[in-house]
Design a protein around this motif. Structure first.
Motif, PDB file in Angstrom:
ATOM      1  N   ARG A  27     -21.360 -15.621  15.380  1.00 13.32           N
ATOM      2  CA  ARG A  27     -21.709 -16.556  14.331  1.00 13.32           C
ATOM      3  C   ARG A  27     -22.291 -15.792  13.153  1.00 13.32           C
ATOM      4  O   ARG A  27     -22.941 -14.763  13.335  1.00 13.32           O
ATOM      5  N   ALA A  28     -22.070 -16.281  11.968  1.00 14.21           N
ATOM      6  CA  ALA A  28     -22.681 -15.721  10.767  1.00 14.21           C
ATOM      7  C   ALA A  28     -23.971 -16.494  10.513  1.00 14.21           C
ATOM      8  O   ALA A  28     -23.941 -17.709  10.346  1.00 14.21           O
ATOM      9  N   VAL A  29     -25.097 -15.802  10.513  1.00 14.08           N
ATOM     10  CA  VAL A  29     -26.397 -16.433  10.336  1.00 14.08           C
ATOM     11  C   VAL A  29     -27.145 -15.720   9.216  1.00 14.08           C
ATOM     12  O   VAL A  29     -27.300 -14.505   9.256  1.00 14.08           O
ATOM     13  N   SER A  30     -27.597 -16.471   8.229  1.00 13.61           N
ATOM     14  CA  SER A  30     -28.355 -15.898   7.120  1.00 13.61           C
ATOM     15  C   SER A  30     -29.841 -16.042   7.371  1.00 13.61           C
ATOM     16  O   SER A  30     -30.301 -17.071   7.860  1.00 13.61           O
ATOM     17  N   ILE A  31     -30.574 -14.986   7.028  1.00 11.77           N
ATOM     18  CA  ILE A  31     -32.025 -15.022   7.103  1.00 11.77           C
ATOM     19  C   ILE A  31     -32.588 -14.622   5.739  1.00 11.77           C
ATOM     20  O   ILE A  31     -31.964 -13.841   5.015  1.00 11.77           O
ATOM     21  N   PRO A  32     -33.739 -15.157   5.392  1.00  5.96           N
ATOM     22  CA  PRO A  32     -34.345 -14.763   4.110  1.00  5.96           C
ATOM     23  C   PRO A  32     -34.903 -13.349   4.203  1.00  5.96           C
ATOM     24  O   PRO A  32     -35.405 -12.937   5.252  1.00  5.96           O
ATOM     25  N   VAL A  33     -34.770 -12.602   3.119  1.00  5.92           N
ATOM     26  CA  VAL A  33     -35.334 -11.250   3.050  1.00  5.92           C
ATOM     27  C   VAL A  33     -35.991 -11.048   1.691  1.00  5.92           C
ATOM     28  O   VAL A  33     -35.662 -11.730   0.725  1.00  5.92           O
ATOM     29  N   SER A  34     -36.889 -10.112   1.654  1.00 10.82           N
ATOM     30  CA  SER A  34     -37.485  -9.681   0.395  1.00 10.82           C
ATOM     31  C   SER A  34     -36.983  -8.273   0.126  1.00 10.82           C
ATOM     32  O   SER A  34     -36.271  -7.685   0.953  1.00 10.82           O
ATOM     33  N   SER A  35     -37.358  -7.719  -0.977  1.00 13.24           N
ATOM     34  CA  SER A  35     -36.981  -6.347  -1.275  1.00 13.24           C
ATOM     35  C   SER A  35     -37.512  -5.410  -0.193  1.00 13.24           C
ATOM     36  O   SER A  35     -36.805  -4.515   0.267  1.00 13.24           O
ATOM     37  N   VAL A  36     -38.727  -5.626   0.246  1.00 12.60           N
ATOM     38  CA  VAL A  36     -39.334  -4.764   1.260  1.00 12.60           C
ATOM     39  C   VAL A  36     -38.661  -4.936   2.618  1.00 12.60           C
ATOM     40  O   VAL A  36     -38.330  -3.963   3.287  1.00 12.60           O
ATOM     41  N   SER A  37     -38.433  -6.173   3.036  1.00 14.01           N
ATOM     42  CA  SER A  37     -37.874  -6.401   4.371  1.00 14.01           C
ATOM     43  C   SER A  37     -36.388  -6.055   4.460  1.00 14.01           C
ATOM     44  O   SER A  37     -35.809  -6.090   5.533  1.00 14.01           O
ATOM     45  N   SER A  38     -35.770  -5.701   3.324  1.00 15.94           N
ATOM     46  CA  SER A  38     -34.355  -5.301   3.328  1.00 15.94           C
ATOM     47  C   SER A  38     -34.185  -3.864   2.831  1.00 15.94           C
ATOM     48  O   SER A  38     -33.208  -3.533   2.186  1.00 15.94           O
ATOM     49  N   VAL A  39     -35.168  -3.015   3.146  1.00 14.67           N
ATOM     50  CA  VAL A  39     -35.131  -1.600   2.765  1.00 14.67           C
ATOM     51  C   VAL A  39     -34.912  -1.466   1.256  1.00 14.67           C
ATOM     52  O   VAL A  39     -33.962  -0.845   0.798  1.00 14.67           O
ATOM     53  N   SER A  40     -35.758  -2.097   0.500  1.00 13.97           N
ATOM     54  CA  SER A  40     -35.701  -2.088  -0.974  1.00 13.97           C
ATOM     55  C   SER A  40     -34.380  -2.606  -1.518  1.00 13.97           C
ATOM     56  O   SER A  40     -33.924  -2.183  -2.581  1.00 13.97           O
ATOM     57  N   GLY A  41     -33.757  -3.514  -0.773  1.00 13.91           N
ATOM     58  CA  GLY A  41     -32.481  -4.078  -1.216  1.00 13.91           C
ATOM     59  C   GLY A  41     -31.315  -3.124  -1.064  1.00 13.91           C
ATOM     60  O   GLY A  41     -30.242  -3.357  -1.615  1.00 13.91           O
ATOM     61  N   LEU A  42     -31.483  -2.052  -0.275  1.00 17.73           N
ATOM     62  CA  LEU A  42     -30.428  -1.051  -0.116  1.00 17.73           C
ATOM     63  C   LEU A  42     -29.495  -1.336   1.059  1.00 17.73           C
ATOM     64  O   LEU A  42     -28.519  -0.615   1.258  1.00 17.73           O
ATOM     65  N   ILE A  43     -29.794  -2.351   1.830  1.00 11.93           N
ATOM     66  CA  ILE A  43     -28.882  -2.741   2.912  1.00 11.93           C
ATOM     67  C   ILE A  43     -27.654  -3.369   2.281  1.00 11.93           C
ATOM     68  O   ILE A  43     -27.760  -4.170   1.350  1.00 11.93           O
ATOM     69  N   LYS A  44     -26.499  -3.007   2.779  1.00 14.97           N
ATOM     70  CA  LYS A  44     -25.222  -3.466   2.235  1.00 14.97           C
ATOM     71  C   LYS A  44     -24.366  -4.070   3.354  1.00 14.97           C
ATOM     72  O   LYS A  44     -24.579  -3.790   4.532  1.00 14.97           O
ATOM     73  N   PRO A  45     -23.368  -4.872   2.990  1.00 11.44           N
ATOM     74  CA  PRO A  45     -22.447  -5.395   3.999  1.00 11.44           C
ATOM     75  C   PRO A  45     -21.807  -4.252   4.797  1.00 11.44           C
ATOM     76  O   PRO A  45     -21.549  -3.178   4.249  1.00 11.44           O
ATOM     77  N   ASN A  46     -21.609  -4.489   6.073  1.00  7.41           N
ATOM     78  CA  ASN A  46     -21.038  -3.544   7.042  1.00  7.41           C
ATOM     79  C   ASN A  46     -22.007  -2.469   7.484  1.00  7.41           C
ATOM     80  O   ASN A  46     -21.637  -1.584   8.239  1.00  7.41           O
ATOM     81  N   ASN A  47     -23.285  -2.540   7.059  1.00 10.64           N
ATOM     82  CA  ASN A  47     -24.327  -1.684   7.621  1.00 10.64           C
ATOM     83  C   ASN A  47     -24.724  -2.256   8.967  1.00 10.64           C
ATOM     84  O   ASN A  47     -24.427  -3.406   9.288  1.00 10.64           O
ATOM     85  N   PHE A  48     -25.438  -1.445   9.744  1.00 13.85           N
ATOM     86  CA  PHE A  48     -26.021  -1.904  10.995  1.00 13.85           C
ATOM     87  C   PHE A  48     -27.532  -1.796  10.879  1.00 13.85           C
ATOM     88  O   PHE A  48     -28.056  -0.839  10.305  1.00 13.85           O
ATOM     89  N   VAL A  49     -28.226  -2.797  11.412  1.00 17.09           N
ATOM     90  CA  VAL A  49     -29.680  -2.856  11.318  1.00 17.09           C
ATOM     91  C   VAL A  49     -30.289  -3.221  12.667  1.00 17.09           C
ATOM     92  O   VAL A  49     -29.619  -3.794  13.531  1.00 17.09           O
ATOM     93  N   ASP A  50     -31.556  -2.879  12.828  1.00 22.14           N
ATOM     94  CA  ASP A  50     -32.378  -3.422  13.899  1.00 22.14           C
ATOM     95  C   ASP A  50     -33.239  -4.498  13.250  1.00 22.14           C
ATOM     96  O   ASP A  50     -33.581  -4.406  12.067  1.00 22.14           O
ATOM     97  N   ILE A  51     -33.577  -5.519  14.017  1.00 22.23           N
ATOM     98  CA  ILE A  51     -34.413  -6.608  13.499  1.00 22.23           C
ATOM     99  C   ILE A  51     -35.770  -6.523  14.187  1.00 22.23           C
ATOM    100  O   ILE A  51     -35.850  -6.595  15.417  1.00 22.23           O
ATOM    101  N   ILE A  52     -36.802  -6.350  13.373  1.00 17.23           N
ATOM    102  CA  ILE A  52     -38.168  -6.259  13.884  1.00 17.23           C
ATOM    103  C   ILE A  52     -38.925  -7.489  13.399  1.00 17.23           C
ATOM    104  O   ILE A  52     -38.829  -7.866  12.223  1.00 17.23           O
ATOM    105  N   GLY A  53     -39.662  -8.121  14.299  1.00 21.67           N
ATOM    106  CA  GLY A  53     -40.430  -9.313  13.943  1.00 21.67           C
ATOM    107  C   GLY A  53     -41.922  -9.090  14.089  1.00 21.67           C
ATOM    108  O   GLY A  53     -42.361  -8.368  14.985  1.00 21.67           O
ATOM    109  N   THR A  54     -42.684  -9.696  13.217  1.00 21.17           N
ATOM    110  CA  THR A  54     -44.146  -9.682  13.311  1.00 21.17           C
ATOM    111  C   THR A  54     -44.609 -11.129  13.443  1.00 21.17           C
ATOM    112  O   THR A  54     -44.244 -11.981  12.630  1.00 21.17           O
ATOM    113  N   PHE A  55     -45.409 -11.374  14.483  1.00 22.56           N
ATOM    114  CA  PHE A  55     -45.812 -12.730  14.834  1.00 22.56           C
ATOM    115  C   PHE A  55     -47.300 -12.776  15.126  1.00 22.56           C
ATOM    116  O   PHE A  55     -47.906 -11.773  15.488  1.00 22.56           O
ATOM    117  N   HIS A  56     -47.873 -13.972  15.032  1.00 25.19           N
ATOM    118  CA  HIS A  56     -49.264 -14.201  15.404  1.00 25.19           C
ATOM    119  C   HIS A  56     -49.255 -14.972  16.720  1.00 25.19           C
ATOM    120  O   HIS A  56     -48.781 -16.109  16.783  1.00 25.19           O
TER     121      HIS A  56
END
Length: 171
Positions: A27-56
């Motif tokens: 499935r294609a799922v969109s998540i909100p990102v900021s400049s910081v949470s997207s490696v200063s906006g340098l993530i591009k289509p067809n890249n691979f990422v790990d997803i790290i979460g911070t929770f309380h």
């Protein structure tokens, strides 16, 4: 020269764009990102990422106070789109696209992963960590980092990093 092909309207058969790029069973799922949470906006289509979460979370002590915990949720996730950029090469707009920022990233996930990421994005903050194209590895012993863990391991991790840098000559 203007031809009929340039002016006629066509109706899409629905087999284009992002749906065409999404693998069967995913499935294609969109998540909100900021400049910081997207490696200063340098993530591009067809890249691979790990997803790290911070929770309380409520502390394990049982009191009402909250403890902040950071953990790796998923590893080696394919990025399908950044904003509306699907990664198509368009030489006339390449400079314009390179300067455009985005506020969402679309990921390729299984249905179960999609549910988990949507829930996690509602309950905490997600950060994408860019991976090398050449790194297919998964880390088996992912950790949950809280204040206690950080205090216990910070010196050990710095010593380990220094040893690795000295060994590889990247000092």
């Amino acid at each position: 020269i203007l031809t009929w092909h340039n002016v006629k309207s066509t109706i899409s058969n629905g087999r284009s764009g992002l749906a065409l790029q999404t693998k069967n069973g995913y499935r294609a799922v969109s998540i909100p990102v900021s400049s910081v949470s997207s490696v200063s906006g340098l993530i591009k289509p067809n890249n691979f990422v790990d997803i790290i979460g911070t929770f309380h979370f409520p502390e394990a002590k049982g009191d009402a106070s909250l403890d902040t915990v950071t953990m790796t949720i998923l590893q080696r996730v394919k990025v399908l789109a950044c904003g509306t950029d699907l990664g198509y090469v368009n030489q006339t707009n390449s400079l314009q696209q390179a300067q455009r920022s985005y506020s969402s990233v679309t990921l390729e996930l299984t249905p179960k992963e999609a549910e988990m990421i949507v829930f996690a994005s509602q309950k905490g903050s997600l950060t994408l960590v860019l991976r090398s194209y050449d790194d297919p590895n998964f880390t088996n012993n992912v950790q949950s980092v809280d204040w206690s863990f950080l205090q216990k391991h910070i010196q050990e991790y710095n010593a380990e990093r220094e040893k690795t840098l000295n060994k590889t000559g990247n000092r």
